[in-house]
Scaffold this active site. Structure first.
Site, short mmCIF file in Angstrom:
data_model
loop_
_atom_site.label_atom_id
_atom_site.label_comp_id
_atom_site.label_asym_id
_atom_site.label_seq_id
_atom_site.Cartn_x
_atom_site.Cartn_y
_atom_site.Cartn_z
CG LEU A 75 5.41 -9.95 -8.03
CD1 LEU A 75 5.49 -10.11 -9.62
CD2 LEU A 75 5.79 -11.59 -7.75
CB CYS A 76 5.92 -5.21 -3.10
SG CYS A 76 5.54 -3.82 -4.23
CG HIS A 77 11.90 -7.25 -2.49
ND1 HIS A 77 11.93 -6.58 -3.88
CD2 HIS A 77 12.69 -8.11 -2.63
CE1 HIS A 77 12.40 -7.47 -4.91
NE2 HIS A 77 12.79 -8.48 -4.12
CG MET A 113 5.90 0.14 -5.29
SD MET A 113 5.13 1.19 -6.40
CE MET A 113 3.32 0.64 -6.09
CD GLU A 114 7.61 -0.07 0.42
OE1 GLU A 114 7.76 -1.09 0.28
OE2 GLU A 114 7.77 0.80 -0.63
CG ASP A 128 -14.51 4.54 5.86
OD1 ASP A 128 -15.45 3.97 5.08
OD2 ASP A 128 -14.31 4.45 6.99
#
Length: 165
Positions: A75-77, A113-114, A128
C-alpha cells in the site's frame, strides 16, 4: 482517535488516494544502530571483513531499499526520489555503528517509509557481511527522527541531536 487512512469504511485495506494533495518538497531522516563486538567494528573501519567493504555495500543496499519501498511494503505509493543518502558513524567505545538516512522528494506523500527502509536494509547488510565474525550483533532503535513537508508539516523527535529535517 483518528481514523486509519489505509482502511476503508468496511475495514478492508486500501491504498490512500493522494490525487487531491498538493505536491510539496518533503524530507525524512531516520536512524538506527548495529551493536557489535568492538573488534568487529574495528574490522569494518579497517576494511578487514572477509566479505569486503561493509559500509559501501550497506550504503548501496540502503539507497536501493529506499527506491524499492512500494515493492516491500504493501500500500505504499511509488515515489520519484530526489535523493537518498545513508551515512555511518562508528561509536568505538560502545561497539556501535550508528546509521542515518536522509531521503528527499517533491511529491504528494512523504518519504518516511523510504528513510526507515534505508536504515533497516543498511543495518541488515552490515549484519550479513559481518555475521561470520560476530553472530552476537544486535540491530536496533530504528526510528524516524525528522520529517518536513506535506499537510502535517514539520516533525522532530524530541531528544535527537541534529534532527533538522
Amino acid at each position: 482517535m483518528k481514523r486509519l487512512t489505509h482502511v476503508d469504511r468496511h475495514g478492508q485495506a486500501r491504498m490512500v488516494d493522494i490525487s487531491e494533495k498538493d505536491e510539496t518538497r518533503r524530507e525524512a531522516v531516520a536512524r538506527g544502530t548495529v551493536t557489535m563486538q568492538p573488534v568487529t567494528l574495528r574490522m569494518i573501519q579497517k576494511g578487514r571483513v572477509p566479505k569486503g567493504d561493509v559500509l559501501a555495500a550497506a550504503r548501496i543496499a540502503g539507497v536501493m531499499a529506499a527506491k524499492r519501498v512500494p515493492d516491500l511494503i504493501p500500500l505504499c505509493h511509488s515515489l520519484l526520489l530526489s535523493s537518498a543518502e545513508v551515512e555511518f558513524t562508528p561509536v568505538e567505545e560502545a561497539g556501535r555503528l550508528d546509521i542515518e538516512s536522509r531521503v528527499k522528494v517533491t511529491g504528494r506523500t512523504g518519504a518516511e517509509m523510504e528513510a526507515l527502509a534505508a536504515v533497516a536494509m543498511a543495518a541488515l547488510t552490515v549484519y550479513d557481511m559481518c555475521k561470520a565474525v560476530d553472530k552476537e550483533m544486535v540491530i536496533g532503535s530504528i526510528r524516524l527522527v525528522a520529517k518536513t513537508g506535506g499537510k502535517s508539516g514539520v516533525y522532530r523527535r524530541l531528544g535527537e541531536n541534529g534532527a533538522e529535517g
